[in-house]
Design an enzyme around this catalytic site. Structure first.
Site, PDB file in Angstrom:
ATOM      1  CG  HIS A  37      25.536  30.997  -1.212  1.00  0.00           C
ATOM      2  ND1 HIS A  37      25.432  31.881  -2.348  1.00  0.00           N
ATOM      3  CD2 HIS A  37      24.211  30.677  -0.783  1.00  0.00           C
ATOM      4  CE1 HIS A  37      24.073  32.183  -2.392  1.00  0.00           C
ATOM      5  NE2 HIS A  37      23.482  31.559  -1.362  1.00  0.00           N
ATOM      6  CB  CYS A 105      28.069  33.710 -11.035  1.00  0.00           C
ATOM      7  SG  CYS A 105      29.483  32.480 -10.721  1.00  0.00           S
ATOM      8  CG  HIS A 138      19.655  34.125   3.279  1.00  0.00           C
ATOM      9  ND1 HIS A 138      18.893  34.085   1.804  1.00  0.00           N
ATOM     10  CD2 HIS A 138      19.508  35.499   3.395  1.00  0.00           C
ATOM     11  CE1 HIS A 138      18.800  35.186   1.226  1.00  0.00           C
ATOM     12  NE2 HIS A 138      19.128  36.084   2.218  1.00  0.00           N
TER      13      HIS A 138
END
EC number: 3.1.27.-
Length: 147
Positions: A37, A105, A138
Site C-alpha cells: 500500500h 487501482c 492492514h
C-alpha cells in the site's frame, strides 16, 4: 545433576513455544503493509501507473480486484496508530486525522488473470488502518470516506 539439566532444557524448550510473536514478526506484517500500500513518490497516477505498480508489487497473479496506494511519509502513516495522527474508529481500527494523497487501482474487465487492466482514481482521503504494536498492518478499503 543430569536430571536437573534435563528439566531445565525442557522448561527452556516449552518457553520457546509459548513466547508471544517477536518484534521481527510484527515488523514483517508492517513490511507487507508497506509493500502492498505504500508508494511515497508515484510516477504519475493514471491507469498506466496502476498497471505498472500492481505488476511490480506482485498483485496480478491473479489480478487483485482493488488496491490503494498511499503517497506520504512513513512517519505520518505510522502516526495514525498513535494519537498524533489517528483516532479510534470502529472495532480495532484507527482513522487518520489528516487526509493523505492516495491512488486506488480498480480492476477493469472480467478476467482475474493477466493481463490485468486497472483504472486509477487519484484522491485525497482520510485512511483507516488496523494497527499492531504501534504499526499499521492492514488498510481497510471498505470504510474510506472522501473529504
Amino acid at each position: 545433576m543430569v536430571m536437573g539439566l534435563g528439566v531445565l532444557l525442557l522448561v527452556f524448550m516449552l518457553g520457546l513455544g509459548l513466547t508471544p510473536p517477536t518484534l521481527a514478526q510484527d515488523n514483517s506484517r508492517y513490511t507487507d503493509f508497506l509493500a502492498q500500500h505504500y508508494d511515497p513518490k508515484p510516477q504519475g497516477r493514471d491507469d498506466r501507473y496502476c498497471e505498472s505498480i500492481m505488476r511490480r508489487r506482485g498483485l496480478t497473479s491473479p489480478c487483485k480486484g482493488i488496491n490503494t496506494f498511499i503517497h506520504g511519509s512513513k512517519r505520518s502513516i505510522k502516526a495514525i496508530c498513535e494519537n498524533k495522527n489517528g483516532n479510534p474508529h470502529r472495532e480495532n481500527l484507527r482513522i487518520s486525522k489528516s487526509s493523505f494523497q492516495v491512488t486506488t487501482c480498480k480492476l477493469h474487465g472480467g478476467s482475474p488473470w493477466p493481463p490485468c487492466h486497472y483504472r486509477a482514481t487519484a484522491d485525497f482521503r482520510n485512511i483507516v488502518v488496523a494497527c499492531e504494536n504501534g504499526l499499521p498492518v492492514h488498510l481497510d478499503q471498505s470504510i474510506f470516506r472522501r473529504l
